[in-house]
Design a protein around this motif. Structure first.
Motif: not given
Length: 615
Positions: A396-422
């Protein structure tokens, strides 16, 4: 209650709507209900997918009232049949059940009522249809329809599989003129196909409602100290609220229930290993008492009709998105704000991978379980809206952001973890190739952090070139890196000892051909909703009306206790809230309140008006 008698000018729609208003006290159907009901009343087969709390039961209850005969409801929920029947009888519906909890005289009475046409609804456990006497009974009576509730139980590798459901495919052969309606709260497209095939419903019309439950706030956080995290969540957001806490093991349910009780939160355990009487008593208390917490395995909750469950918490990673959705859907059936909260950690992933590799079934079954886990991990580690991803899983399709989950209310950051992964993958490589050794995530993190503990010293891992090269991250951060490598399929778990091993995709990362983007867990934010103390008064109820509402609740509680039924069987909170707001002064005005049908008006009307007069 006899079904409404057609006059010849009334349409099916009018009969169904009359039953809705007269029996259930609602003026209009919810989205999707009317079309389903009209289809079944007209004799059509149906496969209905509707979220928990979406009004599935009316889709077979009203056709059972309108069509000639008795609606036969096949349900696996023996322990709840008495409450289901009590709730219907409170509405004036003539309902009964047949299951193994009854003695011979009780069964004979219900059978006689069915044969005499004195039942609107008859509930049966699926195994009873394997008994020749039950089949003969149905042959001798008049069946209006067959409703197969919790239809996902027929999915052979599903989370709630019931072998007896496989026999229900024969209903159409035995009673070809009786319409069938199969209902479930969750199913992917593949599960829908399996339900249709196994129940011989290939020609049935399918009705798929939206899976969205906008009143539920979805939150997922890393597991650090599960006991303290749970206690903080309950104290800060759900003090005094009824809720369910899910654990994977029986021992965990008892451990956490005892911990909560010791810390002032009234809680009881529930699992299949409990004494049957204790298990039944704990379920009964949950249904009948306000503010009780049940700590349970996934054996608990299916069919629970308690509307005011304010939270569902998971202390272990669910095995699939379907299971997670089914379990979280037990919160907020009354439409009021509720929380689905999950804490999960690296050990959860490792343990579930080991369980999959050692599970029964063939290689394809294990691959299917692996795909389920991968989808659950993707939901946990997403940086996008959780609700959107959840709905997309069910097609089912949905709005891009619902405004009532943790990732909408307090968006997490992404970071380049290539070196730690290696670094993690290189440690796995060196242990394997240089020492012919395999170890779990904890030991690999110790090596990266340069910890000279007994195990590191015993195996001389100080001499590895990767020893101590991970000082840029804290231990919790390294564990998050490993957890996300598992979630992305860049490492996996060896089943025997839970050791980390490489996957075909690992080589791309080690060569530098693939960038690894990771999720950085945001600092813990304050709860997105008001505190539990501030939420004491019902939602949308002015503070000055709260005392009236509490008087009505007290009357309802005393009445329910006197009758030995759950409080919501008398009236839901939403109905009491409307009564407190409108303050009706006559039976006619009270009868206009949503959720008050003719029978309840006659039974409780004068008492409610007396409570309002005292207020």
């Amino acid at each position: 209650m006899a079904p409404p008698t057609p006059t010849g000018t009334e349409t099916t729609e009018t009969e169904a709507l009359r039953a809705l208003r007269r029996v259930f006290g609602y003026e209009t159907f919810r989205d999707g209900q009317q079309e389903i009901i009209e289809h079944v009343v007209a004799g059509g087969d149906a496969l209905v997918l509707m979220p928990t709390g979406g009004g599935k039961s009316l889709c077979y209850q009203i056709p059972s009232l309108v069509r000639p005969g008795t609606g036969v409801v096949v349900s696996p929920l023996i322990a709840l049949m008495q409450d289901q029947v009590d709730a219907l009888r409170a509405l004036g519906v003539r309902a009964g059940f047949l299951n193994s909890t009854q003695d011979l005289d009780e069964r004979r009475l219900v059978e006689a009522e069915f044969l005499a046409g004195e039942l609107d609804l008859l509930y049966l456990a699926p195994e009873r249809l394997r008994v020749a006497a039950t089949v003969d009974l149905l042959d001798r009576g008049k069946v209006a329809l067959f409703a197969i509730d919790e239809a996902h139980c027929v999915a052979q590798w599903g989370h709630d599989f019931r072998p007896d459901y496989l026999t229900l495919s024969g209903l159409h052969e035995r009673w070809p003129d009786v319409p069938r309606i199969a209902l479930t709260a969750t199913a992917t497209e593949a599960t829908r196909e399996e339900i249709a095939t196994r129940l011989n419903l290939g020609g049935a019309r399918r009705f798929v409602a939206s899976f969205d439950r906008p009143n539920i706030q979805y939150r997922i956080e890393p597991k650090t100290d599960a006991k303290r995290q749970l206690l903080r969540f309950l104290r800060e957001e759900h003090a005094g609220d009824a809720g369910i806490v899910y654990c994977l093991s029986r021992s965990s349910t008892e451990k956490y229930a005892a911990f909560l009780t010791e810390n002032g939160v009234e809680a009881v355990p529930y699992h299949a290993g409990l004494d049957p009487q204790a298990r039944a008593a704990h379920q009964s208390r949950f249904l009948r008492e306000d503010g009780l917490v049940v700590v349970a395995t996934i054996a608990f909750g299916m069919g629970i009709d308690k509307p005011d469950v304010r939270f569902v918490a998971h202390l272990d990673l669910p095995k699939s998105v379907e299971g997670y959705y089914q379990e979280t859907g037990r919160a907020g059936r009354d439409g009021l704000p509720s929380t689905a909260w999950l804490a999960y950690g690296l050990n959860d992933v490792v343990n579930l991978r080991k369980m999959i590799d050692s599970s029964e079934g063939d290689a394809e079954h294990r691959r299917r379980l692996g795909r389920h886990l991968d989808a659950m991990l993707a939901l946990c580690e997403t940086v996008e809206c959780r609700r959107s991803q959840l709905l997309n899983y069910f097609g089912q399709s949905a709005a891009e952001r619902c405004g009532n989950c943790d990732t909408c209310l307090n968006p997490p950051e992404t970071w380049d973890g290539t070196v730690p992964a290696q670094k993690v993958l290189s440690t796995i490589v060196r242990l394997d190739r240089e020492r012919r050794q395999k170890f779990g995530a904890g030991h690999i993190v110790d090596i990266l952090l340069g910890k000279k503990n007994a195990k590191v010293v015993q195996f001389d891992h100080e001499s590895l070139s990767v020893f101590g090269i991970g000082s840029e991250l804290r231990e919790a951060e390294w564990r998050a890196v490993v957890r996300q490598l598992l979630a992305q399929g860049l490492a996996t778990v060896e089943s025997t000892y839970g050791s980390l091993v490489l996957t075909p995709a690992s080589a791309e990362v080690l060569r530098g051909d693939r960038k690894v983007m990771l999720r950085r867990q945001p600092e813990r934010a304050a709860p997105a909703r008001s505190s539990a103390k501030e939420r004491r008064a019902p939602v949308e109820l002015p503070a000055e009306l709260a005392p009236v509402f509490e008087l009505l609740r007290a009357w309802r509680g005393a009445t329910a206790k006197e009758q030995g039924v759950p409080a919501y069987v008398i009236f839901h909170d939403a109905t009491l809230r409307e009564i407190a707001t409108v303050r009706p002064s006559s039976l006619a005005e009270l009868g206009a309140i949503s959720g008050i049908g003719e029978n309840k008006l006659a039974k409780y009307g004068e008492q409610v008006l007396a409570v309002l007069a005292d207020a």
